[in-house]
Design a protein around this motif. Structure first.
Motif, PDB file in Angstrom:
ATOM      1  N   PRO A 197     109.511 -14.131   8.112  1.00  0.00           N
ATOM      2  CA  PRO A 197     109.245 -13.360   6.908  1.00  0.00           C
ATOM      3  C   PRO A 197     108.038 -13.881   6.042  1.00  0.00           C
ATOM      4  O   PRO A 197     107.745 -14.814   5.860  1.00  0.00           O
ATOM      5  N   GLY A 198     107.495 -12.795   5.526  1.00  0.00           N
ATOM      6  CA  GLY A 198     106.403 -12.917   4.701  1.00  0.00           C
ATOM      7  C   GLY A 198     106.761 -13.617   3.309  1.00  0.00           C
ATOM      8  O   GLY A 198     105.802 -14.453   2.662  1.00  0.00           O
ATOM      9  N   GLU A 199     108.102 -13.778   2.765  1.00  0.00           N
ATOM     10  CA  GLU A 199     108.404 -14.507   1.664  1.00  0.00           C
ATOM     11  C   GLU A 199     108.311 -15.817   1.994  1.00  0.00           C
ATOM     12  O   GLU A 199     108.017 -16.854   1.209  1.00  0.00           O
ATOM     13  N   LEU A 200     108.457 -16.379   3.387  1.00  0.00           N
ATOM     14  CA  LEU A 200     108.377 -17.959   3.651  1.00  0.00           C
ATOM     15  C   LEU A 200     106.973 -17.966   3.484  1.00  0.00           C
ATOM     16  O   LEU A 200     106.597 -19.320   2.771  1.00  0.00           O
ATOM     17  N   ARG A 201     105.784 -17.325   3.945  1.00  0.00           N
ATOM     18  CA  ARG A 201     104.601 -17.598   3.749  1.00  0.00           C
ATOM     19  C   ARG A 201     104.265 -17.796   2.440  1.00  0.00           C
ATOM     20  O   ARG A 201     103.322 -18.591   1.868  1.00  0.00           O
ATOM     21  N   CYS A 202     104.683 -16.837   1.337  1.00  0.00           N
ATOM     22  CA  CYS A 202     104.576 -16.833   0.056  1.00  0.00           C
ATOM     23  C   CYS A 202     105.095 -18.408  -0.651  1.00  0.00           C
ATOM     24  O   CYS A 202     104.566 -18.678  -1.530  1.00  0.00           O
ATOM     25  N   LEU A 203     106.241 -18.399  -0.270  1.00  0.00           N
ATOM     26  CA  LEU A 203     106.783 -19.818  -0.679  1.00  0.00           C
ATOM     27  C   LEU A 203     106.116 -20.973  -0.291  1.00  0.00           C
ATOM     28  O   LEU A 203     105.493 -21.948  -1.045  1.00  0.00           O
ATOM     29  N   GLY A 208      99.450 -19.239   8.466  1.00  0.00           N
ATOM     30  CA  GLY A 208     100.216 -19.454   7.119  1.00  0.00           C
ATOM     31  C   GLY A 208     101.371 -20.249   7.098  1.00  0.00           C
ATOM     32  O   GLY A 208     102.097 -20.226   6.102  1.00  0.00           O
ATOM     33  N   LEU A 209     101.859 -21.090   8.210  1.00  0.00           N
ATOM     34  CA  LEU A 209     102.998 -21.796   8.182  1.00  0.00           C
ATOM     35  C   LEU A 209     102.870 -23.220   7.974  1.00  0.00           C
ATOM     36  O   LEU A 209     103.987 -23.980   8.030  1.00  0.00           O
ATOM     37  N   LEU A 269     111.503 -26.771  12.109  1.00  0.00           N
ATOM     38  CA  LEU A 269     112.258 -25.923  11.364  1.00  0.00           C
ATOM     39  C   LEU A 269     112.499 -24.445  11.659  1.00  0.00           C
ATOM     40  O   LEU A 269     113.443 -23.809  11.237  1.00  0.00           O
ATOM     41  N   LEU A 270     111.483 -24.111  12.448  1.00  0.00           N
ATOM     42  CA  LEU A 270     111.359 -22.812  12.800  1.00  0.00           C
ATOM     43  C   LEU A 270     112.058 -22.359  14.083  1.00  0.00           C
ATOM     44  O   LEU A 270     111.953 -21.313  14.669  1.00  0.00           O
ATOM     45  N   ARG A 271     113.057 -23.311  14.514  1.00  0.00           N
ATOM     46  CA  ARG A 271     113.874 -22.839  15.619  1.00  0.00           C
ATOM     47  C   ARG A 271     114.804 -21.978  15.411  1.00  0.00           C
ATOM     48  O   ARG A 271     115.788 -22.100  14.707  1.00  0.00           O
ATOM     49  N   LEU A 272     114.524 -20.549  15.957  1.00  0.00           N
ATOM     50  CA  LEU A 272     115.390 -19.526  15.763  1.00  0.00           C
ATOM     51  C   LEU A 272     116.895 -19.708  15.971  1.00  0.00           C
ATOM     52  O   LEU A 272     117.554 -19.192  15.327  1.00  0.00           O
ATOM     53  N   GLY A 273     117.116 -20.525  17.046  1.00  0.00           N
ATOM     54  CA  GLY A 273     118.505 -20.755  17.527  1.00  0.00           C
ATOM     55  C   GLY A 273     119.287 -21.370  16.244  1.00  0.00           C
ATOM     56  O   GLY A 273     120.424 -21.192  16.171  1.00  0.00           O
ATOM     57  N   ASP A 274     118.585 -22.123  15.419  1.00  0.00           N
ATOM     58  CA  ASP A 274     119.421 -22.700  14.351  1.00  0.00           C
ATOM     59  C   ASP A 274     119.550 -21.946  13.182  1.00  0.00           C
ATOM     60  O   ASP A 274     120.103 -21.968  12.171  1.00  0.00           O
ATOM     61  N   MET A 275     118.459 -20.673  12.935  1.00  0.00           N
ATOM     62  CA  MET A 275     118.468 -20.155  11.709  1.00  0.00           C
ATOM     63  C   MET A 275     119.855 -19.370  11.311  1.00  0.00           C
ATOM     64  O   MET A 275     120.195 -19.277  10.190  1.00  0.00           O
ATOM     65  N   GLU A 276     120.482 -18.833  12.322  1.00  0.00           N
ATOM     66  CA  GLU A 276     121.873 -17.995  12.126  1.00  0.00           C
ATOM     67  C   GLU A 276     122.710 -18.829  11.424  1.00  0.00           C
ATOM     68  O   GLU A 276     123.361 -18.818  10.522  1.00  0.00           O
ATOM     69  N   ARG A 277     122.864 -20.137  11.831  1.00  0.00           N
ATOM     70  CA  ARG A 277     123.627 -21.327  11.428  1.00  0.00           C
ATOM     71  C   ARG A 277     123.301 -21.530   9.829  1.00  0.00           C
ATOM     72  O   ARG A 277     124.189 -22.071   8.949  1.00  0.00           O
ATOM     73  N   ARG A 278     122.093 -21.746   9.711  1.00  0.00           N
ATOM     74  CA  ARG A 278     121.606 -22.076   8.292  1.00  0.00           C
ATOM     75  C   ARG A 278     121.769 -21.188   7.036  1.00  0.00           C
ATOM     76  O   ARG A 278     122.216 -21.235   6.100  1.00  0.00           O
ATOM     77  N   ILE A 279     121.483 -19.878   7.804  1.00  0.00           N
ATOM     78  CA  ILE A 279     121.762 -18.714   6.901  1.00  0.00           C
ATOM     79  C   ILE A 279     123.321 -18.668   6.505  1.00  0.00           C
ATOM     80  O   ILE A 279     123.722 -18.475   5.339  1.00  0.00           O
ATOM     81  N   ALA A 280     124.048 -18.900   7.637  1.00  0.00           N
ATOM     82  CA  ALA A 280     125.382 -18.833   7.494  1.00  0.00           C
ATOM     83  C   ALA A 280     125.864 -19.852   6.517  1.00  0.00           C
ATOM     84  O   ALA A 280     126.730 -19.652   5.502  1.00  0.00           O
ATOM     85  N   ALA A 281     125.487 -21.019   6.475  1.00  0.00           N
ATOM     86  CA  ALA A 281     125.893 -22.042   5.313  1.00  0.00           C
ATOM     87  C   ALA A 281     125.399 -21.865   4.140  1.00  0.00           C
ATOM     88  O   ALA A 281     126.028 -22.029   3.005  1.00  0.00           O
ATOM     89  N   CYS A 282     124.211 -21.039   3.793  1.00  0.00           N
ATOM     90  CA  CYS A 282     123.751 -20.513   2.698  1.00  0.00           C
ATOM     91  C   CYS A 282     124.745 -19.607   2.094  1.00  0.00           C
ATOM     92  O   CYS A 282     125.231 -19.566   0.991  1.00  0.00           O
ATOM     93  N   GLY A 342     114.619 -12.471   1.588  1.00  0.00           N
ATOM     94  CA  GLY A 342     114.067 -13.526   0.561  1.00  0.00           C
ATOM     95  C   GLY A 342     114.427 -14.815   0.639  1.00  0.00           C
ATOM     96  O   GLY A 342     115.155 -15.359   1.353  1.00  0.00           O
ATOM     97  N   LEU A 343     113.537 -15.848  -0.106  1.00  0.00           N
ATOM     98  CA  LEU A 343     113.738 -17.063  -0.070  1.00  0.00           C
ATOM     99  C   LEU A 343     113.576 -17.727  -1.164  1.00  0.00           C
ATOM    100  O   LEU A 343     112.417 -18.339  -1.526  1.00  0.00           O
ATOM    101  N   PRO A 344     114.597 -17.680  -2.176  1.00  0.00           N
ATOM    102  CA  PRO A 344     114.360 -18.382  -3.223  1.00  0.00           C
ATOM    103  C   PRO A 344     114.522 -20.030  -3.343  1.00  0.00           C
ATOM    104  O   PRO A 344     115.113 -20.450  -2.161  1.00  0.00           O
ATOM    105  N   LEU A 345     114.139 -20.709  -4.241  1.00  0.00           N
ATOM    106  CA  LEU A 345     114.025 -22.095  -4.111  1.00  0.00           C
ATOM    107  C   LEU A 345     115.642 -22.648  -3.879  1.00  0.00           C
ATOM    108  O   LEU A 345     115.783 -23.656  -3.264  1.00  0.00           O
ATOM    109  N   HIS A 346     116.709 -21.820  -4.486  1.00  0.00           N
ATOM    110  CA  HIS A 346     117.879 -22.405  -4.139  1.00  0.00           C
ATOM    111  C   HIS A 346     118.592 -22.419  -2.842  1.00  0.00           C
ATOM    112  O   HIS A 346     119.803 -22.944  -2.574  1.00  0.00           O
ATOM    113  N   ALA A 347     117.896 -21.466  -1.954  1.00  0.00           N
ATOM    114  CA  ALA A 347     118.312 -21.420  -0.678  1.00  0.00           C
ATOM    115  C   ALA A 347     117.490 -22.268   0.154  1.00  0.00           C
ATOM    116  O   ALA A 347     118.096 -22.474   1.462  1.00  0.00           O
ATOM    117  N   LEU A 348     116.754 -23.095  -0.196  1.00  0.00           N
ATOM    118  CA  LEU A 348     115.892 -23.892   0.689  1.00  0.00           C
ATOM    119  C   LEU A 348     116.481 -25.003   1.257  1.00  0.00           C
ATOM    120  O   LEU A 348     116.504 -25.187   2.517  1.00  0.00           O
TER     121      LEU A 348
END
Length: 405
Positions: A42-48, A228-229, A290-303, A374-380
């Motif tokens: 996501p572009g928001e990650l590059r902004c962060l 940009g990563l 950090l960008l292993r997509l297989g882990d992202m669903e689990r991380r978003i779920a935790a958030c 979106g990727l706010p600080l509190h979700a990092l």
């Protein structure tokens, strides 16, 4: 010693024999960096990440700004404290300058143009022209003239910089050598050495360190290695003592007949280049993990679980499917499409969407526009743990008295 002749900052590159192990190290870096640079995020990650790089740039200089203070500054909400506000403005200037430079210097032509006196002045001018007069004319320290080469003698630690009249000559030689280095692994050795030798020249009265790091950051982007990563600035900031020690060591004179044939130490230059390559490799490896997509669903779920069960913010686990979709596609959805993907009724889905926007987990350019991840600080701490540790304990929830990590 008075430095006024370009032979005095040789070697600009190590000998062929000394380069051999460095080229092997650079080969591994190039391969892994190119693979990472092609990732869709996501572009928001590059902004962060721009905010994070700015934070670390300030930290290297000993001008600390907290992540939350940078976030406030990006909303033009500056501190009433004069010194803090100046640091906030400098952080924003770095973020904006980084974006401009990456778009201005692209591809092979961008790399060629970056190795020039004009580009060095352009970087300095682009950064410091964004600051108000009071920030350029501090109570203590020299007045900063954006883009203007120094017109007086300076020293940094034990290093006496070249005579000011000779600065253009040194920069011309610097550009000639590094700009004519062949592409591939050798270009990585060149940009590392160029970083150190640019500091040795010390072209400006102030702001040289920031220019050096922006130059290296922009070169890596123009060579296609970052996407940009990632940025070496994060690694430099997390090893600041070593960064400065190796920079200073490479300023030193040759240490005997076995230390190259130039006026300065080849061994120290090799150590410096090896350090830069190692920092870059570490950052690439860290971000790739950090960008292993297989882990992202689990991380978003935790958030989402934390939002729903602990904060009771109105966010629900039902947002997992559309949020994960937005992350992996780096796309946008119509609001109706997003609500439909939650599987909730219209009214409940509408409340969920509003809560996600309020919490910054979704972003949109207009009140009724399409939504993006979106990727706010509190979700990092959930989505990208340990990426920016200082932000994990300095996020909006903590500042507002909410839950802490």
């Amino acid at each position: 010693m008075l430095y006024d002749s370009v032979h005095q900052f040789e070697p600009l590159l190590p000998s062929d024999a000394a380069q051999s192990p460095l080229l092997s190290q650079a080969h591994d870096l190039a391969r892994s960096a190119l693979l990472l640079a092609g990732s869709a995020v996501p572009g928001e990650l590059r902004c962060l990440l721009r905010s994070m790089t700015s934070y670390y740039s300030n930290r290297i200089e000993g001008q600390h700004t907290r992540p939350f203070e940078i976030e406030q500054a990006l909303r033009r909400d500056f501190s009433a404290n004069r010194e803090l506000a100046a640091r906030q403005r400098l952080a924003v200037a770095h973020i904006e300058t980084e974006a401009v430079l990456e778009s201005r210097y692209t591809g092979a032509d961008g790399v060629r143009r970056l190795y020039s006196l004009d580009a060095v002045q352009d970087i300095h001018r682009e950064l410091f022209n964004r600051l108000p007069t009071e920030d350029l004319n501090p109570d203590a320290g020299p007045v900063i003239a954006p883009g203007i080469l120094r017109t007086r003698e300076v020293s940094v630690g034990h290093h006496i910089a070249p005579a000011w009249q000779a600065v253009p000559t040194f920069l011309t030689r610097w550009a000639e050598v590094y700009g004519n280095t062949r592409r591939g692994e050798a270009a990585l050795l060149a940009l590392a050495a160029a970083h150190q030798r640019l500091g040795w020249i010390h072209p400006f009265v102030d702001g040289n360190g920031r220019v050096m790091r922006l130059h290296t950051h922009t070169l890596l982007a123009a060579l296609g290695y970052t996407g940009g990563l990632w940025s070496p600035l994060r690694g430099f900031a997390r090893s600041t003592d070593r960064y400065y020690a190796l920079l200073a060591a490479a300023d030193e004179s040759r240490r005997g007949d076995l230390d190259g044939r130039g006026n300065l130490s080849q061994r120290a230059l090799v150590d410096w280049i090896g350090y830069v390559l190692s920092v870059c490799q570490d950052q690439v490896a860290f971000m790739s993990g950090l960008l292993r997509l297989g882990d992202m669903e689990r991380r978003i779920a935790a958030c989402l679980a934390f939002e729903e069960q602990t904060l009771r913010s109105g966010v629900r686990m039902a947002a997992l499917r559309p949020l994960h979709y937005l992350f992996v596609t780096d796309g946008a959805l119509e609001r109706g499409e997003f609500k439909q993907m939650t599987g909730l009724g219209e009214r409940t889905a509408g409340s969920l969407l509003r809560a996600l926007l309020q919490r910054g987990l979704l972003v949109s350019d207009t009140p009724q526009g399409r939504v993006r991840f979106g990727l706010p600080l509190h979700a990092l701490r959930f989505c990208f743990p340990a990426l920016w540790p200082e932000a994990e304990v300095d996020d909006g929830d903590t500042q507002q008295g909410g839950a802490e990590a």
